[in-house]
Design a protein around this motif. Structure first.
Motif, mmCIF file in Angstrom:
data_model
loop_
_atom_site.group_PDB
_atom_site.id
_atom_site.type_symbol
_atom_site.label_atom_id
_atom_site.label_comp_id
_atom_site.label_asym_id
_atom_site.label_seq_id
_atom_site.Cartn_x
_atom_site.Cartn_y
_atom_site.Cartn_z
ATOM 1 N N SER B 258 -16.250 10.234 40.510
ATOM 2 C CA SER B 258 -14.866 10.360 40.053
ATOM 3 C C SER B 258 -14.550 11.769 39.578
ATOM 4 C CB SER B 258 -14.583 9.351 38.941
ATOM 5 O OG SER B 258 -15.459 9.595 37.857
ATOM 6 N N ALA B 259 -15.533 12.503 39.036
ATOM 7 C CA ALA B 259 -15.279 13.856 38.518
ATOM 8 C C ALA B 259 -14.900 14.833 39.623
ATOM 9 C CB ALA B 259 -16.510 14.369 37.780
ATOM 10 N N LEU B 260 -15.252 14.511 40.861
ATOM 11 C CA LEU B 260 -14.977 15.432 41.968
ATOM 12 C C LEU B 260 -13.848 14.951 42.865
ATOM 13 C CD1 LEU B 260 -18.633 16.366 43.007
ATOM 14 C CD2 LEU B 260 -17.080 17.633 41.526
ATOM 15 N N PRO B 309 -11.380 20.367 42.723
ATOM 16 C CA PRO B 309 -11.458 20.523 41.272
ATOM 17 C C PRO B 309 -12.616 19.698 40.693
ATOM 18 C CG PRO B 309 -9.791 18.907 41.824
ATOM 19 C CD PRO B 309 -10.389 19.350 43.123
ATOM 20 N N ILE B 310 -13.003 20.057 39.494
ATOM 21 C CA ILE B 310 -14.005 19.267 38.769
ATOM 22 C C ILE B 310 -13.363 18.812 37.462
ATOM 23 C CG2 ILE B 310 -16.282 19.278 37.689
ATOM 24 C CD1 ILE B 310 -17.094 21.478 39.673
ATOM 25 N N LYS B 311 -13.229 17.492 37.332
ATOM 26 C CA LYS B 311 -12.587 16.912 36.147
ATOM 27 C C LYS B 311 -13.558 15.929 35.506
ATOM 28 C CE LYS B 311 -7.995 17.279 38.212
ATOM 29 N NZ LYS B 311 -6.777 16.590 38.652
ATOM 30 N N PRO B 312 -14.457 16.441 34.667
ATOM 31 C CA PRO B 312 -15.540 15.586 34.165
ATOM 32 C C PRO B 312 -15.111 14.613 33.072
ATOM 33 C CG PRO B 312 -15.746 17.795 33.272
ATOM 34 C CD PRO B 312 -14.587 17.825 34.202
ATOM 35 N N PHE B 313 -13.979 14.863 32.437
ATOM 36 C CA PHE B 313 -13.602 14.033 31.298
ATOM 37 C C PHE B 313 -12.366 13.196 31.612
ATOM 38 C CE2 PHE B 313 -15.367 18.075 29.569
ATOM 39 C CZ PHE B 313 -16.631 17.565 29.274
ATOM 40 N N ALA B 314 -12.099 12.288 30.718
ATOM 41 C CA ALA B 314 -10.990 11.359 30.947
ATOM 42 C C ALA B 314 -9.627 11.984 30.682
ATOM 43 C CB ALA B 314 -11.170 10.126 30.057
ATOM 44 N N ASP B 315 -9.616 13.221 30.177
ATOM 45 C CA ASP B 315 -8.320 13.835 29.851
ATOM 46 C C ASP B 315 -7.595 14.388 31.080
ATOM 47 O OD1 ASP B 315 -9.873 15.995 30.474
ATOM 48 O OD2 ASP B 315 -9.693 16.997 28.528
ATOM 49 N N GLU B 316 -8.187 14.220 32.247
ATOM 50 C CA GLU B 316 -7.575 14.629 33.523
ATOM 51 C C GLU B 316 -7.397 16.136 33.645
ATOM 52 O OE1 GLU B 316 -6.746 12.995 36.460
ATOM 53 O OE2 GLU B 316 -8.065 11.556 35.504
ATOM 54 N N ILE B 349 -14.191 28.597 36.208
ATOM 55 C CA ILE B 349 -14.424 27.733 35.037
ATOM 56 C C ILE B 349 -13.278 27.919 34.048
ATOM 57 C CG2 ILE B 349 -15.962 27.320 33.070
ATOM 58 C CD1 ILE B 349 -18.246 28.272 34.941
ATOM 59 N N TYR B 350 -12.755 26.784 33.588
ATOM 60 C CA TYR B 350 -11.678 26.793 32.580
ATOM 61 C C TYR B 350 -12.245 26.145 31.318
ATOM 62 C CZ TYR B 350 -8.978 27.792 36.741
ATOM 63 O OH TYR B 350 -8.530 28.364 37.899
ATOM 64 N N PRO B 351 -12.758 26.950 30.395
ATOM 65 C CA PRO B 351 -13.500 26.383 29.264
ATOM 66 C C PRO B 351 -12.678 25.454 28.388
ATOM 67 C CG PRO B 351 -13.134 28.744 28.983
ATOM 68 C CD PRO B 351 -12.729 28.423 30.364
ATOM 69 N N PHE B 352 -11.382 25.654 28.342
ATOM 70 C CA PHE B 352 -10.548 24.792 27.502
ATOM 71 C C PHE B 352 -9.807 23.745 28.318
ATOM 72 C CE2 PHE B 352 -10.787 28.998 25.439
ATOM 73 C CZ PHE B 352 -11.531 28.624 24.329
ATOM 74 N N GLY B 353 -10.132 23.652 29.574
ATOM 75 C CA GLY B 353 -9.441 22.692 30.438
ATOM 76 C C GLY B 353 -8.122 23.251 30.907
#
Lengths: 87, 603
Positions: B258-260, B309-316, B349-353
């Motif tokens: 899901s993260a990818l 994109p890489i979205k590892p967390f639930a915050d989208e 890389i976007y360190p703060f999302g």
């Protein structure tokens, strides 16, 4: 020469108070529906010139107020708004 | 498969239907007449004669006007219809004729009934077919509009050079005249994408993008013994395919990662991991090229790539995005000659999302390793220096911050053999670089020594003070020696002027084409500054200044100094001898300054 008496002043205050109550009361009255002037008071949609470019292509994408729109979506929002405002 | 009738067939069926209706109508009329006749004859044959007032036998018929029924006797609601003298009726003859007529009519009725049944069946089939045809057309149109999209991208400009000179191209296929041609100006078209997208299924996409390009070069044709055709290629606006690829977007969904999700696999002629991405970060590709694209890296490669994109967390939010692939060493408009391939990879890389692409602080790294596009039998030949057959490396490291109203990015570039003389002169270069000697060559009738060479009318020598032949030899030595190392720094950004449709933008690039050469006469700075106007969602205009500064003081270098690199004293360039001894002057090219007016249409 008019001499202002206490009675006269009290009458003025009472009239002012009644006027204030009347105005505020009328302004609080609900309208029957959304009228054209009310619609025009709505905020305009996001305009492309105020958005950040996300990508240029077919279609281009723009970020407006944290949300991403295609150029087509922005154009439609603008055209609808202009139409509703006699543009 | 739906049966689609052709117009002729359809009309034929409609005619049949019309015939059938006419037949039914005739049949009804015939039945009515027949019934009336039978009634009349039946009454005449079976009822007793009715006497008239003067005792002449009469047949009286009565009719009920409401029901239209004929009676032989008077009654309530009936009116006298007719009086027929019985003497005029020969009952037996009439009966015989009537029976014959009846049989004939019955036969006709039977035939008509059969025909009617046939037509009814035919009509049913026709109606069924028509009902099937309409939805099929609708379905076809719906499918087409949902699974096909066309877009367009158009760049054009007007440019004016206050100072013309040799330089890389500012935009794709944009060429300009060299030194001595100040005030050169031109209207140009630099991009005309027609983007065709096909979506046969939700997870597969086909993209085909033809693009205009300006042809350079010409070759006249000789036909037969004494006929010739002039070339129509030089400067012609040709069309070539810029993108042709298929994209698969359900890989990570099917693998359950899901993260990818949102990642794609691309096969064919595809955008490389850096250039297209950086063009969107910069926003002003219609004005000028991004740093590595300006230097040498094509925006398009032929091969296979992965991106997403890489979205590892639930915050989208997107915390990283990637793009990598394996491609031909050749550019998309060249024939692949190598038995090796090049690889490219980019990670941001976007360190703060990031809530939308590029939003917020980002760090990006890009790496490319490949080889010059040379056939194996040539590349493996033993030479002192590998020259254009050497490996190619490109590295970029970016730190960027993007908001809706502004953006800024800083970039560090590093490369090996990634900036050749052909790249330096992609926009404009000395004719010596492209096969034709410039200036006046030294060639006395009797041989004389000139810059260490024995020169004569049959052995011409370059004069370093005329044209650019000797300089071109030196520049190629500095850039095309197979051991060059590039260093660069760039900064670019934009700022939207509040409550207006105007945005200020700019780019600064500092580049050392070969930092092993010190001082390198080819070191340059490039800067672009402009104002952009967003007319509507599809159209932008810009006015800008574009400049290239070869910032070192003019310098001359000795032949022994140039020999350290790839300069071969007394060798030939375009069949003319290069200096063997002495010093080659004027190695720093002239600066260029220009004003551009650009337009972009994107749909």
């Amino acid at each position: 020469m008019i001499v202002k008496t206490g009675y006269w002043r009290r009458g003025l205050r009472l009239a002012g108070a009644l006027l204030g109550i009347g105005i505020s009361g009328c302004s609080a009255m609900p309208f029957g529906g959304v009228s054209a002037p009310q619609a025009s008071a709505k905020a305009p949609p996001p305009m492309v010139q105020n958005c950040g470019i996300v990508s240029i292509g077919s279609p281009s994408n723009y970020a407006c107020d944290g949300k991403v729109y295609t150029a087509f979506q922005l154009a439609k929002l603008r055209q609808d708004w202009e139409k509703s405002h006699g543009g | 498969m739906v049966d689609l009738c052709c117009p002729d067939t359809c009309f034929s069926k409609l005619d049949k239907e019309k015939d059938m209706k006419t037949t039914i109508s005739k049949l009804r009329s015939l039945l009515l007449v027949l019934a009336t006749g039978l009634l009349v004859i039946g009454l005449a044959g079976n009822l007793p004669a009715q006497d008239s007032a003067d005792s002449m036998p009469m047949l009286r018929l009565y009719i009920n006007p409401k029901t239209k029924v004929v009676y032989s006797e008077p009654g309530p609601g009936r009116r006298l219809l007719s009086e027929i003298p019985m003497s005029t009726v020969n009952s037996s003859e009439v009966l015989r004729k009537t029976e014959a007529q009846l049989k004939e009519n019955q036969q006709q009725i039977s035939e008509l009934q059969q025909k009617n049944e046939h037509l009814e069946a035919s009509n049913f089939d026709l109606n069924k077919q028509m009902a099937e045809i309409k939805p099929a057309w609708r379905d076809y149109i719906n499918n087409f509009q949902d699974k096909f999209r066309v877009g367009a991208l158009f760049y054009a400009d007007y440019r004016f050079y206050t100072h013309a000179g040799f330089q890389p191209q500012e935009l794709t296929q944009l060429t300009n005249l060299g030194p001595g041609n100040n005030n050169y100006n031109s209207f140009d078209i630099t991009r005309t994408y027609l983007n065709f997208f096909f979506f046969p299924t939700p997870d597969w996409t086909l993209r085909i993008t033809p693009n205009m390009y300006k042809t350079i070069g010409s070759s006249n044709d000789k036909v037969g013994a004494s006929t010739g055709f002039g070339s129509n290629l030089d400067g012609d606006l040709g069309v070539r395919i810029k993108y042709a690829n298929i994209q698969y977007s359900a890989l990570w969904d099917k693998l359950g990662v899901s993260a990818l999700q949102g990642g794609k696999v691309l096969i064919g002629e595809i955008a490389n991991p850096l250039v297209g991405w950086e063009e969107d970060l910069y926003n002003y590709r219609y004005v000028n090229l991004t740093p590595w694209n300006y230097l040498s890296l094509s925006s398009t490669q032929v091969g296979i790539g992965f991106e997403g994109p890489i979205k590892p967390f639930a915050d989208e939010k997107t915390y990283a995005d990637y793009s990598f692939g394996v491609y031909d060493n050749s550019s998309f408009h060249a024939f692949e000659q190598t038995d090796t391939k090049q690889g490219m990879a980019r990670v941001s890389i976007y360190p703060f999302g990031s809530t939308w692409r590029f939003q917020g602080l980002g760090l990006t790294g890009f790496y490319n390793y490949g080889y010059g596009n040379t056939a194996p039998d040539s590349a493996q030949a033993v030479t002192a220096l590998k020259g254009p057959d050497a490996h190619i490396t490109r590295i970029a490291a970016l730190l960027h911050y993007t908001a809706e109203q502004w953006g800024v990015a800083g970039e560090f570039d590093y490369g090996n053999n990634a900036f050749s003389a052909a790249n330096l002169f992609s926009g404009s270069g000395p004719s010596d670089e492209f096969g034709t000697a410039s200036g006046t060559q030294y060639g006395p009738k009797t041989a004389k020594t000139f810059y260490g060479n024995s020169c004569s009318s049959s052995a011409l020598c370059y004069n370093p003070y005329s044209g650019f032949g000797a300089q071109t030899g030196a520049w190629n030595a500095l850039l095309n020696n197979g051991q060059s190392r590039q260093i660069g720094m760039d900064i670019f950004g934009h700022y939207h002027i509040p409550d207006t449709a105007f945005t200020l933008f700019g780019m600064f690039q500092w580049f050392q084409p070969n930092d092993k050469v010190n001082p390198d006469p080819l070191d340059f700075q490039r800067f672009i500054a402009g104002l952009s106007y967003q007319y509507n969602e599809y159209l932008r205009f810009a006015v800008d200044s574009q400049n290239v500064l070869f910032y070192h003081n003019q310098q001359a270098e000795s032949v022994p100094w140039l020999e350290q690199f790839n300069y071969v004293p007394g060798s030939k360039l375009n069949s003319i001898l290069l200096p063997k001894t002495g010093t080659i002057p004027f190695l720093v090219p002239r600066d260029t300054h220009s004003i551009f007016a650009n337009v972009e249409f994107a749909y």
